[in-house]
Design a protein around this motif. Structure first.
Motif, PDB file in Angstrom:
ATOM      1  N   ASP A 165      -6.776   9.543  -9.463  1.00 11.82           N
ATOM      2  CA  ASP A 165      -7.989   9.810  -8.712  1.00 11.82           C
ATOM      3  C   ASP A 165      -8.730   8.701  -7.942  1.00 11.82           C
ATOM      4  O   ASP A 165      -9.185   9.027  -6.783  1.00 11.82           O
ATOM      5  N   TRP A 166      -8.498   7.459  -8.540  1.00 12.99           N
ATOM      6  CA  TRP A 166      -9.215   6.417  -7.939  1.00 12.99           C
ATOM      7  C   TRP A 166      -8.458   4.940  -8.184  1.00 12.99           C
ATOM      8  O   TRP A 166      -7.905   5.027  -9.373  1.00 12.99           O
TER       9      TRP A 166
ATOM     10  N   TYR B 261       0.899  -0.953  -0.095  1.00  6.63           N
ATOM     11  CA  TYR B 261       0.031   0.086   0.115  1.00  6.63           C
ATOM     12  C   TYR B 261       0.877   1.395  -0.245  1.00  6.63           C
ATOM     13  O   TYR B 261       0.470   2.248  -0.335  1.00  6.63           O
TER      14      TYR B 261
ATOM     15  N   GLU C 227       0.434   4.271  -2.690  1.00  8.93           N
ATOM     16  CA  GLU C 227       0.260   5.631  -2.202  1.00  8.93           C
ATOM     17  C   GLU C 227       1.449   6.376  -3.255  1.00  8.93           C
ATOM     18  O   GLU C 227       0.940   7.699  -3.631  1.00  8.93           O
TER      19      GLU C 227
ATOM     20  N   ARG D 224     -12.622   2.649   0.140  1.00  6.07           N
ATOM     21  CA  ARG D 224     -12.123   3.110   1.404  1.00  6.07           C
ATOM     22  C   ARG D 224     -10.961   4.187   0.950  1.00  6.07           C
ATOM     23  O   ARG D 224     -10.058   3.850   0.167  1.00  6.07           O
ATOM     24  N   ASP D 225     -11.497   5.744   1.315  1.00  5.79           N
ATOM     25  CA  ASP D 225     -10.534   6.438   0.717  1.00  5.79           C
ATOM     26  C   ASP D 225     -10.539   6.618  -0.915  1.00  5.79           C
ATOM     27  O   ASP D 225     -11.677   6.615  -1.532  1.00  5.79           O
ATOM     28  N   ARG D 226      -9.618   6.719  -1.565  1.00  3.11           N
ATOM     29  CA  ARG D 226      -9.198   6.434  -2.891  1.00  3.11           C
ATOM     30  C   ARG D 226      -9.450   4.933  -3.724  1.00  3.11           C
ATOM     31  O   ARG D 226      -9.612   5.052  -4.750  1.00  3.11           O
TER      32      ARG D 226
END
Length: 471
Positions: free
Chosen positions: A131-132, A118, A122, A166-168
């Motif tokens: 964006d996603w 992760y 990021e 979850r968030d993006r």
């Protein structure tokens, strides 16, 4: 003949729209791709649904399996992306990093690998202005996760399963089954990689997938619907309880300071036990935020609630501890904090991705970029007598880089261009017991990820800094 591809891609598009309220094909989408069936089906379908210039595949080589397998997976993904015309961002985690992080965080190999994965995602989100970010968890993963959490005695909130958003991060395949994925790949004649560890039953997920689910399929018809229904019900309950807990936190004089959380015991005692439980979990999540893999046993929560009912009649103050955290009552307030332990191991590891201050073992490292040089300031966090930090400038070093202790087999470039064992260098410096405390810096932006310096000067030895060639 039924167009399996069209039906599959329609479900993926519906999944995207369910995850993203203001869905637009012009957004920039990332997708995590391991090379397995799930992620290859997701990448392929997205490349046929979205403009390819708006899609970035991210593949992470964790380096925890034999090189032929793990590097083969990443190379396979790179080759497939080139074939279909999609940008590919590859991240190679230095070998040994997962095991080192596992030791530092006290979790398992899967948790450490997920943490680093992760981090890579990021990095890609920032680098490509994504964006996603799409992940390939599917319906079968949801079933397995719910069973895992049930058998592990998970808290009620964990039984809501894998979230779609979850968030993006979004999961457009969460309502697509594995047989549908395999049928799609077969219809298009697409190849994929198979992780050999999927057959090893040492991990709970594999035990559930390879042993328990086949048993349930043969002995308990319809179990999947029941499990998924439970997850949806728990998700609704979770939404209500979480909102109630947030409202209650405002009423109990909640404070966060000096690495601990505290609140009024009297006001807390007036709350229903269900909300008490959730608030204690929230407090522990705050103080253990750097160790999210830790599991707080419910028996710990029960002991705290029992103290609230019994001990005030006998004495005012009490204390309980478990899983690296302690909860205690003092002066009419309940406190939650991390148990402070003296470090006994000198091994350390940190990936530094941007300017700022990072803790790695006994070291506090401040990193900043000035032109072509990386400026590092080092201070021993456990040495209050150190007046000023040691500083050094490293030419040509870019973010991200690793700041770590030496590992077996480490070598570094000499002035002649050959490689020399770091162990041999430290022997020559006569470092003795300090050899495991001396940090090295590793360039993670280069394909070979070479070591660029040994920082012995902060401990009274020499520095070994590789001189960069002018371009």
């Amino acid at each position: 003949m039924k167009d399996i591809a069209q039906d599959f891609e329609s479900k993926v598009l519906s999944g995207l729209k369910a995850c993203i309220a203001a869905f637009s094909p012009s957004s920039v989408f990332g997708v995590g791709v391991s090379g397995g069936a799930d992620s290859i089906s997701l990448l392929t379908s997205l490349s046929r649904i979205l403009p390819k210039e708006n899609l970035v595949a991210v593949t992470v080589n964790h380096n925890i399996r034999p090189a032929q397998q793990t590097e083969g997976d990443a190379s396979f993904v790179e080759g497939y992306c080139k074939k279909i015309g999609v940008r590919c961002f590859r991240v190679d985690i230095p070998r040994g990093s997962v095991e080192r992080l596992k030791s530092e965080r006290g979790g398992g190999t899967e948790e450490a690998a997920r943490f680093l994965r992760y981090q890579a995602f990021e990095t890609a989100i920032e680098k490509f202005c994504i964006d996603w970010f799409c992940l390939a968890h599917n319906l079968n993963d949801q079933e397995e996760t719910l069973l895992m959490r049930f058998f592990s005695g998970g808290a009620s909130q964990s039984l809501s399963g894998i979230p779609q958003v979850r968030d993006r991060f979004v999961r457009p395949l969460l309502n697509v089954s594995r047989p549908e994925i395999e049928a799609y790949l077969a219809f298009l004649g697409l190849e994929f990689r198979t992780d050999s560890t999927n057959k090893e039953n040492s991990m709970l997920r594999n035990k559930i997938r390879n042993r328990i689910i086949p048993f349930l399929n043969s002995e308990l018809s319809g179990w999947q619907k029941a499990v998924l229904s439970l997850g949806r019900k728990m998700s609704l309950d979770e939404s209500f309880i979480s909102a109630s807990a947030r409202d209650s936190i405002e009423k109990i004089d909640w404070k966060e300071e000096d690495g601990q959380v505290s609140f009024s015991q009297d006001k807390f005692k007036r709350l229903p036990e269900a909300l008490q439980s959730r608030i204690i979990y929230s407090a522990l999540d705050k103080v253990l935020c750097d160790q999210p893999q830790l599991r707080i046993p419910y028996t710990f929560i029960e002991r705290i609630q029992r103290n609230l009912q019994i001990l005030p009649k006998i004495k005012k103050d009490w204390a309980e501890n478990s899983s690296g955290a302690e909860v205690f009552c003092s002066g009419g307030r309940i406190f939650a904090r991390k148990v402070q332990k003296v470090a006994t191991e000198s091994g350390f590891f940190a990936i530094i991705r941007e300017e700022g201050i990072v803790r790695a073992g006994k070291w506090t490292v401040s990193a900043s970029k000035a032109g072509s040089k990386m400026h590092l300031e080092l201070k021993q966090a456990l040495d209050p007598k150190q007046d000023a930090p040691f500083s050094v400038d490293i030419e040509g070093l870019e973010f991200p880089f690793a700041f770590r202790s030496r590992q077996a087999g480490d070598s570094i470039k000499t002035a002649s261009g050959s490689l020399k064992s770091i162990s041999g260098i430290l022997d020559g410096w006569k470092c003795g017991s300090f050899r495991s405390e001396i940090p090295v810096v590793q360039d993670l932006t280069s394909p070979l990820q070479p070591l660029v310096c040994i920082l012995g000067a902060p401990l009274g030895f020499n520095n070994w800094i590789v001189q960069r060639e002018e371009k």
